[in-house]
Motif scaffolding. Structure first.
Motif, PDB file in Angstrom:
ATOM      1  N   TYR A   1       9.978   0.737   1.489  1.00 17.77           N
ATOM      2  CA  TYR A   1       9.878  -0.709   1.671  1.00 17.77           C
ATOM      3  C   TYR A   1       8.253  -1.084   2.020  1.00 17.77           C
ATOM      4  O   TYR A   1       7.968  -1.996   1.633  1.00 17.77           O
ATOM      5  CB  TYR A   1      10.785  -1.063   2.557  1.00 17.77           C
ATOM      6  CG  TYR A   1      12.156  -0.961   1.996  1.00 17.77           C
ATOM      7  CD1 TYR A   1      12.535  -2.019   1.026  1.00 17.77           C
ATOM      8  CD2 TYR A   1      13.205  -0.089   2.425  1.00 17.77           C
ATOM      9  CE1 TYR A   1      13.940  -1.889   0.619  1.00 17.77           C
ATOM     10  CE2 TYR A   1      14.127  -0.191   1.847  1.00 17.77           C
ATOM     11  CZ  TYR A   1      14.803  -0.932   0.934  1.00 17.77           C
ATOM     12  OH  TYR A   1      15.878  -0.998   0.523  1.00 17.77           O
ATOM     13  N   CYS A   2       7.549  -0.184   2.843  1.00 23.40           N
ATOM     14  CA  CYS A   2       6.305  -0.668   3.385  1.00 23.40           C
ATOM     15  C   CYS A   2       5.329  -0.601   2.006  1.00 23.40           C
ATOM     16  O   CYS A   2       4.608  -1.474   1.869  1.00 23.40           O
ATOM     17  CB  CYS A   2       5.788   0.527   4.232  1.00 23.40           C
ATOM     18  SG  CYS A   2       6.625   0.177   5.957  1.00 23.40           S
ATOM     19  N   TRP A   3       5.474   0.354   1.256  1.00 26.54           N
ATOM     20  CA  TRP A   3       4.640   0.603  -0.180  1.00 26.54           C
ATOM     21  C   TRP A   3       5.132  -0.545  -0.894  1.00 26.54           C
ATOM     22  O   TRP A   3       4.122  -1.142  -1.809  1.00 26.54           O
ATOM     23  CB  TRP A   3       4.711   2.037  -0.614  1.00 26.54           C
ATOM     24  CG  TRP A   3       3.670   2.872   0.171  1.00 26.54           C
ATOM     25  CD1 TRP A   3       4.178   3.983   0.817  1.00 26.54           C
ATOM     26  CD2 TRP A   3       2.366   2.769  -0.176  1.00 26.54           C
ATOM     27  NE1 TRP A   3       2.904   4.497   1.288  1.00 26.54           N
ATOM     28  CE2 TRP A   3       2.098   3.809   0.807  1.00 26.54           C
ATOM     29  CE3 TRP A   3       1.352   1.807  -0.705  1.00 26.54           C
ATOM     30  CZ2 TRP A   3       0.508   3.899   0.948  1.00 26.54           C
ATOM     31  CZ3 TRP A   3       0.014   2.209  -0.591  1.00 26.54           C
ATOM     32  CH2 TRP A   3      -0.439   3.484   0.335  1.00 26.54           C
ATOM     33  N   SER A   4       6.484  -0.976  -0.937  1.00 29.83           N
ATOM     34  CA  SER A   4       6.651  -2.104  -1.933  1.00 29.83           C
ATOM     35  C   SER A   4       5.907  -3.188  -1.258  1.00 29.83           C
ATOM     36  O   SER A   4       5.285  -4.207  -2.237  1.00 29.83           O
ATOM     37  CB  SER A   4       8.191  -2.521  -1.558  1.00 29.83           C
ATOM     38  OG  SER A   4       9.091  -1.157  -2.224  1.00 29.83           O
ATOM     39  N   ILE A   5       5.725  -3.596  -0.092  1.00 26.67           N
ATOM     40  CA  ILE A   5       5.088  -4.742   0.312  1.00 26.67           C
ATOM     41  C   ILE A   5       3.852  -4.725  -0.029  1.00 26.67           C
ATOM     42  O   ILE A   5       3.126  -5.813  -0.485  1.00 26.67           O
ATOM     43  CB  ILE A   5       5.021  -4.962   1.800  1.00 26.67           C
ATOM     44  CG1 ILE A   5       6.653  -4.909   2.390  1.00 26.67           C
ATOM     45  CG2 ILE A   5       4.394  -5.695   2.514  1.00 26.67           C
ATOM     46  CD1 ILE A   5       6.821  -4.992   3.791  1.00 26.67           C
TER      47      ILE A   5
END
Length: 366
Positions: A98-102
């Motif tokens: 999710y962090c890399w999705s942001i």
């Protein structure tokens, strides 16, 4: 058609940004003027003062009654497609994060239209193109940067809440620990590190309350809202902003882009390498910026029925290099700032030939 004079105008618009970048870099790496704590303070100055006023200033001067809502719809749909793809990747893929999705959302969608986009689009498509790019920039500031701010605040508040409610010292028997998204060996963690019990989370409503309280006191959350509100009022009743208010805003907003680039130069100087994220992430970032973003926009524009020059402008403005504001937010919230700084710096360098190539290719599309 773009000529050498138009290319020169783009270079003229971009070079001052790199001057500010080099000054920021040199102030730390060469001249040792600022300490690390002072560098953090400079980034906070940019994040909470110059950028909100810069956003207010350009949103307050548009005419919201003359916006092309079909174009805005295509832009919105393209971003929703990217959100859906990234959410699916984060949920279903073993490598999903999710962090890399942001960060990937920022790379795919958030552009530096006012500095690079307008000088590029103006010789291509004239006032119509410039007007559309400005509209996209306003929607980006009001909707997408605000949502990014909420997500970043949600992430930071959740981490801080978990750390303050359920922290435990590392035990010598732990072989691997989780920090953020990364799993690292016990030997790679400093001896005094405190490890979060990942089984602990704040209750959702308590977390949202903390996020909301932080969000409403952040100037970035309402600078654009106040700006677009004034735009509606001033254009509806033909009012002008009082000169005293306008002067107070301009004195800080005019420093927005320059101080942001200066802060980026400082950040680069604090890293061991100029390309601190490494070549592989640099390539991935450029692919997301100049291929994935425009591809999503092309699909969305065709779906909503854009045609002709409006379709071409939609695709080209999606390929404009990375938003400087996205780096400032990433630095302030501690999420992959090295990736976004590299995307901004190298994106502006390679954007000129890429945008011209898009322009030439799109001329064959009827």
């Amino acid at each position: 058609m773009i000529g050498w004079e138009d290319v020169y105008k783009v270079v003229v618009a971009v070079v001052p940004l790199y001057v500010a970048l080099v000054l920021g870099y040199g102030s730390v790496r060469w001249w040792k003027i600022f300490t690390r704590e002072q560098c953090d303070a400079i980034n906070k100055l940019v994040c909470y003062f110059t950028l909100p006023l810069f956003t207010f200033e350009f949103t307050a001067n548009i005419d919201p009654f003359k916006m092309n809502f079909l174009f805005i719809g295509a832009d919105t749909l393209s971003k929703l497609i990217i959100v859906a793809v990234l959410a699916l990747w984060a949920k279903c893929s073993r490598k999903g994060s999710y962090c890399w999705s942001i960060t990937s959302f920022s790379l795919c969608t958030l552009t530096n239209s006012l500095v690079v986009g307008i000088p590029m689009v103006k010789p291509m498509y004239g006032p119509m193109g410039v007007d559309l790019v400005v509209q996209a920039s306003v929607v980006q500031a009001i909707v997408w940067l605000t949502l990014l701010l909420i997500v970043l605040e949600f992430r930071r508040t959740g981490i801080e809440g978990a750390n303050s409610t359920n922290l435990k010292p590392k035990a010598s028997s732990i072989s691997n620990v989780v920090i953020g998204d990364e799993v690292v060996e016990r030997k790679d963690v400093e001896a005094n590190t405190i490890v979060e019990d990942t089984s602990s989370r704040l209750p959702f409503f308590q977390l949202m309350k903390r996020v909301w309280l932080r969000f409403i006191v952040n100037p970035n959350s309402y600078g654009c809202v106040v700006g677009i509100s004034w735009a509606f009022i001033s254009n509806r009743w033909n009012l002008k902003m009082p000169s005293m208010v306008e002067g107070s805003v301009l004195i800080m907003s005019r420093a927005g882009t320059g101080t942001a680039m200066f802060s980026m130069g400082i950040f680069m100087a604090l890293q061991e390498k100029v390309i601190s994220c490494g070549p592989s992430l640099t390539v991935i970032g450029l692919v997301l910026k100049f291929i994935a973003g425009p591809a999503a926009m092309a699909i969305s524009a065709i779906i909503v029925g854009l045609r002709g020059d409006v379709l071409r402008v939609a695709i080209i403005q999606a390929a404009v290099p990375q938003s400087i504001t996205s780096f400032i937010f990433a630095k302030e919230y501690g999420l992959h700032a090295e990736v976004l700084s590299t995307a901004v710096i190298f994106g502006m360098i390679v954007s000129l030939p890429i945008l011209i190539a898009y322009y030439v290719i799109l001329e064959f599309i009827h």
